[in-house]
Structures are given as C-alpha cells and as structure tokens.
Enzyme design. Structure first.
Site, short mmCIF file in Angstrom:
data_model
loop_
_atom_site.label_atom_id
_atom_site.label_comp_id
_atom_site.label_asym_id
_atom_site.label_seq_id
_atom_site.Cartn_x
_atom_site.Cartn_y
_atom_site.Cartn_z
N SER A 1 0.85 -1.19 0.00
CA SER A 1 0.00 0.00 0.00
C SER A 1 0.89 1.25 0.00
O SER A 1 1.66 1.44 -0.93
CB SER A 1 -0.97 -0.05 1.18
OG SER A 1 -2.01 0.88 1.04
N ASP B 1 -8.68 -6.06 -4.67
CA ASP B 1 -8.22 -4.88 -3.92
C ASP B 1 -9.16 -3.71 -4.19
O ASP B 1 -9.28 -3.25 -5.33
CB ASP B 1 -6.80 -4.52 -4.36
CG ASP B 1 -6.17 -3.42 -3.52
OD1 ASP B 1 -6.89 -2.76 -2.76
OD2 ASP B 1 -4.95 -3.22 -3.64
N HIS C 1 -7.60 -5.96 0.22
CA HIS C 1 -6.58 -5.05 0.75
C HIS C 1 -6.35 -5.37 2.23
O HIS C 1 -6.57 -4.55 3.11
CB HIS C 1 -7.03 -3.60 0.57
CG HIS C 1 -5.90 -2.62 0.61
ND1 HIS C 1 -5.20 -2.25 -0.52
CD2 HIS C 1 -5.34 -1.93 1.63
CE1 HIS C 1 -4.28 -1.36 -0.19
NE2 HIS C 1 -4.34 -1.16 1.12
#
Length: 298
Positions: free
Chosen positions: A102, A248, A276
């Site tokens: 991320s 995601d 995620h």
C-alpha cells in the site's frame, strides 16, 4: 527474534527481526498509519522459514517509533524512504530484498529511485504507480466523477471502510471490533476471513503502541511524490515483482499492471481472491510468490 531501536535523523524507529541474520535480508515496509505489526508475526515467520532474515519496523508516528505533531514536524516520502534505509543501517545490512504494501509500495518506489544501491530486489503489493494521485482519485470517486488517469478509482468497500474508521469507539473492545470490521470490509469475500484472528492481531497492535486506542493518523497529511518521478522508474534495473490482489478495493486491477509497466525489470503476479488485507488465508500464496522472486534475484 530481537528488537532494536535505530536512529533516522532526529527520530528513533522501533524494529524487530525473524530468522537467521546470516540469511539474505528482507525488509517489510508497511502501509500508512500502521505499525510493524500490520505484518502479522505468522507471515513474517513464514518468510523467515523460507530462508530470509526478515526485518520489520514502525514508521515514524506509529507504534513505538517517535511520534510528534505532524504540523510542527512535517515530512514526506523522501524521509520515509530514508527511514527504511536507516533501519537497514541499524541492522548492519548493506543490501536487502524490500517488500512494500500500500503506502509502503510508494515508499519502495522512492527507495528504488534514491537508494537503489541498497536493493537486492523489490516487491510491491496493494499499491499504484508514482503517477497516480490517489488522494485526488478518492475525492473524485466520492463526487461520482471518473479519475483523470483512466484507471479505476477506489471502490465502494474502501469508502465504507473509511466511513467506519471515522466513527468513534468507546473503549478497547469497541475499538478492536471496529478495526476488525474495517479489515473484513477491505479483505472482501474472495478469501476466508477470521474475525478472531484479526481481533488477536489488533490486540497485539494496541499493546505494542502502549495501549493507545486511537489509530495513528499523521500519514493522512502526507503529500504524494511528484507524478513526474514516475518517468524515473524506467531507469530501475533491480529485479521487481508487482503483486495485484484480485479484489483490492483501493488499487483495483489494472493498477498492478500499470505499475509493472513503469519498470522495465518488473513482472506481475496476481493473488486470487485477495483484497486489501493480510488474513492468514493469503499468507501461503503471498509468501510463495515473494520467496520465488527473492530466490530468482539472488
């Protein structure tokens, strides 16, 4: 497993390790507003069992690292990349495999540009290229407008998780429950998600942060690197792996393909069903592709 406090400029960073220091080093770089414990112990041990000396650390303003008022002590991705290098210095590591998740994927891109001599390989997951303005994309999605870059913006589950995160929680049990709900939303329905497992991890994270219940927030104030830096990624020569999570909701496909296309040495892998988040149901396939990549880069 040992702990170490390392200096980076005028801040101190908490770090720990897994595995044999004689093995090749791998540095885990977590996402925004999350401490090192965002990488579950179980996942770090799985990588260490694969023959790596795994190091993780708390970003500044998270966990046990130096925490200050961001307005009085601002910083950017250059400093966060330098922090990662400082951790390597603190453990006596010249070169390492670096894995960024991320916001950590953004940091690792800056490391590849500004500290390329410290990399054995690069792995990025759940992130996008330096030419993507995620902050602007979030605002446009919330207004019901398309992104300017032509790639899909953050999806509804992310907006739902964001709304949940902004809700107050009274007491530790409520805070843990809120965090678990957030991760369940971000993980999606493509892989099994164990509420009790995530509750245990969040309890650990709260204890690690000295019992502070409020999640860190300083990284929301960060300014993304200039999009023009994405062109510099064409000069990256280190072996690179980009991992796309199939579901995601923050950097949905084809963000991974786009990021891989910015780096000549990059290859793309996908983790089916993954969202995620890092539930144990994805630890096996995720570790497998990372270990295969680091071995091929040796």
């Amino acid at each position: 497993m040992s702990e170490r406090i390392v200096p980076s400029g005028d801040v101190e960073l908490w770090s720990d390790d897994f595995g044999d220091p004689a093995d090749p080093a791998l540095l885990l770089v977590m996402g925004g507003n999350l401490s090192a414990l965002g990488w579950p112990d179980e996942f770090a041990r799985r990588l260490a069992d694969g023959g790596l000396h795994v190091i993780r650390y708390d970003h500044r303003d998270t966990g046990r690292s130096t925490t200050r008022d961001f307005a009085a002590h601002p910083y950017g991705f250059g400093e966060l990349a330098a922090d990662a290098v400082a951790v390597l210095d603190g453990w006596g590591v010249d070169r390492a495999h670096v894995v960024g998740l991320s916001m950590g994927a953004t940091i690792t891109q800056v490391i590849a540009l500004d500290h390329h001599d410290r990399l054995s390989s690069l792995t990025m997951l759940l992130g996008g290229g330096l030419d993507i303005d995620f902050d602007a994309n979030i605002e446009r999605v919330m207004r019901g407008e398309p992104t300017l870059d032509g790639l899909p913006g953050p999806q509804q589950p992310f907006l739902d998780a964001l709304a949940l995160m902004n809700q107050p929680a009274e007491g530790r049990a409520a805070e843990v429950a809120k965090r678990v709900s957030k991760w369940r939303i971000l993980s999606g329905t493509g892989v099994p998600f164990d509420d009790a497992e995530y509750a245990r991890w969040e309890e650990r994270a709260i204890d690690h942060a000295g019992g502070v219940l409020a999640e860190p927030y300083a990284h929301y104030s960060l300014t993304l690197p200039p999009p023009s830096r994405a062109a510099e990624l064409r000069e990256v020569t280190v072996p690179t792996l980009v991992i796309q999570a199939e579901h995601d909701p923050i950097a949905p496909a084809p963000h991974g393909k786009h990021l891989a296309g910015l780096i000549p040495t990059a290859r793309l892998a996908e983790i089916p069903g993954m969202g995620h988040a890092l539930p144990s149901s994805v630890h096996g396939p995720l570790a497998e592709v990372i270990l295969a990549h680091t071995r091929s880069a040796a």
